[in-house]
Design a protein around this motif. Structure first.
Motif, PDB file in Angstrom:
ATOM      1  N   UNK A   1       0.848  -1.189   0.000  1.00 18.86           N
ATOM      2  CA  UNK A   1       0.000   0.000   0.000  1.00 18.86           C
ATOM      3  C   UNK A   1       0.886   1.242   0.000  1.00 18.86           C
ATOM      4  N   UNK A   2       1.311   1.645  -1.199  1.00 21.57           N
ATOM      5  CA  UNK A   2       2.162   2.816  -1.379  1.00 21.57           C
ATOM      6  C   UNK A   2       1.583   3.639  -2.514  1.00 21.57           C
ATOM      7  N   UNK A   3       1.930   4.914  -2.549  1.00 22.44           N
ATOM      8  CA  UNK A   3       1.468   5.772  -3.639  1.00 22.44           C
ATOM      9  C   UNK A   3       2.246   5.523  -4.924  1.00 22.44           C
ATOM     10  N   UNK A   4       3.568   5.413  -4.802  1.00 23.03           N
ATOM     11  CA  UNK A   4       4.413   5.247  -5.975  1.00 23.03           C
ATOM     12  C   UNK A   4       5.420   4.132  -5.762  1.00 23.03           C
ATOM     13  N   UNK A   5       5.777   3.481  -6.877  1.00 21.82           N
ATOM     14  CA  UNK A   5       6.767   2.410  -6.866  1.00 21.82           C
ATOM     15  C   UNK A   5       7.834   2.740  -7.898  1.00 21.82           C
ATOM     16  N   UNK A   6       9.072   2.458  -7.563  1.00 19.18           N
ATOM     17  CA  UNK A   6      10.154   2.627  -8.532  1.00 19.18           C
ATOM     18  C   UNK A   6      10.224   1.393  -9.407  1.00 19.18           C
ATOM     19  N   UNK A   7      10.913   1.508 -10.526  1.00 21.79           N
ATOM     20  CA  UNK A   7      10.928   0.441 -11.516  1.00 21.79           C
ATOM     21  C   UNK A   7      11.505  -0.862 -10.947  1.00 21.79           C
ATOM     22  N   UNK A   8      12.478  -0.773 -10.052  1.00 20.82           N
ATOM     23  CA  UNK A   8      13.037  -1.980  -9.444  1.00 20.82           C
ATOM     24  C   UNK A   8      12.026  -2.722  -8.588  1.00 20.82           C
ATOM     25  N   UNK A   9      11.224  -1.964  -7.834  1.00 20.69           N
ATOM     26  CA  UNK A   9      10.179  -2.572  -7.006  1.00 20.69           C
ATOM     27  C   UNK A   9       9.113  -3.221  -7.879  1.00 20.69           C
ATOM     28  N   UNK A  10       8.725  -2.525  -8.938  1.00 17.93           N
ATOM     29  CA  UNK A  10       7.709  -3.047  -9.843  1.00 17.93           C
ATOM     30  C   UNK A  10       8.230  -4.298 -10.542  1.00 17.93           C
ATOM     31  N   UNK A  11       9.496  -4.285 -10.895  1.00 19.46           N
ATOM     32  CA  UNK A  11      10.116  -5.431 -11.534  1.00 19.46           C
ATOM     33  C   UNK A  11      10.003  -6.672 -10.647  1.00 19.46           C
ATOM     34  N   UNK A  12      10.256  -6.496  -9.364  1.00 22.95           N
ATOM     35  CA  UNK A  12      10.145  -7.615  -8.431  1.00 22.95           C
ATOM     36  C   UNK A  12       8.698  -8.046  -8.234  1.00 22.95           C
ATOM     37  N   UNK A  13       7.783  -7.090  -8.139  1.00 20.58           N
ATOM     38  CA  UNK A  13       6.366  -7.413  -7.949  1.00 20.58           C
ATOM     39  C   UNK A  13       5.793  -8.174  -9.147  1.00 20.58           C
ATOM     40  N   UNK A  14       6.121  -7.716 -10.342  1.00 16.75           N
ATOM     41  CA  UNK A  14       5.566  -8.312 -11.550  1.00 16.75           C
ATOM     42  C   UNK A  14       6.326  -9.583 -11.931  1.00 16.75           C
ATOM     43  N   UNK A  15       7.597  -9.634 -11.626  1.00 12.30           N
ATOM     44  CA  UNK A  15       8.387 -10.825 -11.938  1.00 12.30           C
ATOM     45  C   UNK A  15       9.037 -10.786 -13.302  1.00 12.30           C
TER      46      UNK A  15
END
Length: 109
Positions: free
Chosen positions: A16-30
């Motif tokens: 539950x965050x407002x913004x995600x950096x590309x590295x975080x999104x990369x890990x979340x999406x796989x």
């Protein structure tokens, strides 16, 4: 390279965050960050904001869209063009087929 133990593959929640950096999104999406950047160029609905330093800042809806794109491409085996059309028309979303049972089906006379 796809990380088989990513939170999205295990059904884990998106933080539950407002913004995600590309590295975080990369890990979340796989998927790797370069895949996210490529998808950004191919899918017009995907447009992360950029910070003052030029870093991509993804919102929660962007992450959810990326997870849906990944599902269409990797699980449903859509092409990029097919996934783009499916997102545009709203098709390709798995819908649960609900069988309508009437009262006569339950209580035959």
């Amino acid at each position: 390279m796809v990380d088989e133990n990513s939170p999205s593959d295990r059904g884990g929640p998106i933080p539950d965050k407002l913004f995600f950096r590309i590295g975080e999104v990369s890990q979340l999406v796989g998927v790797e960050p370069y895949v996210l950047r490529y998808w950004e160029s191919e899918f017009p609905g995907l447009s992360p904001k950029k910070s003052s330093t030029g870093q991509r800042m993804f919102r929660r809806k962007d992450v959810e869209l990326l997870l849906h794109i990944k599902h269409l491409l990797y699980n449903e085996k859509f092409t990029i063009e097919g996934a783009r059309k499916a997102l545009k028309t709203g098709k390709g979303i798995e819908e649960k087929t609900v069988e309508v049972i009437t009262q006569e089906d339950l209580f035959p006379t």
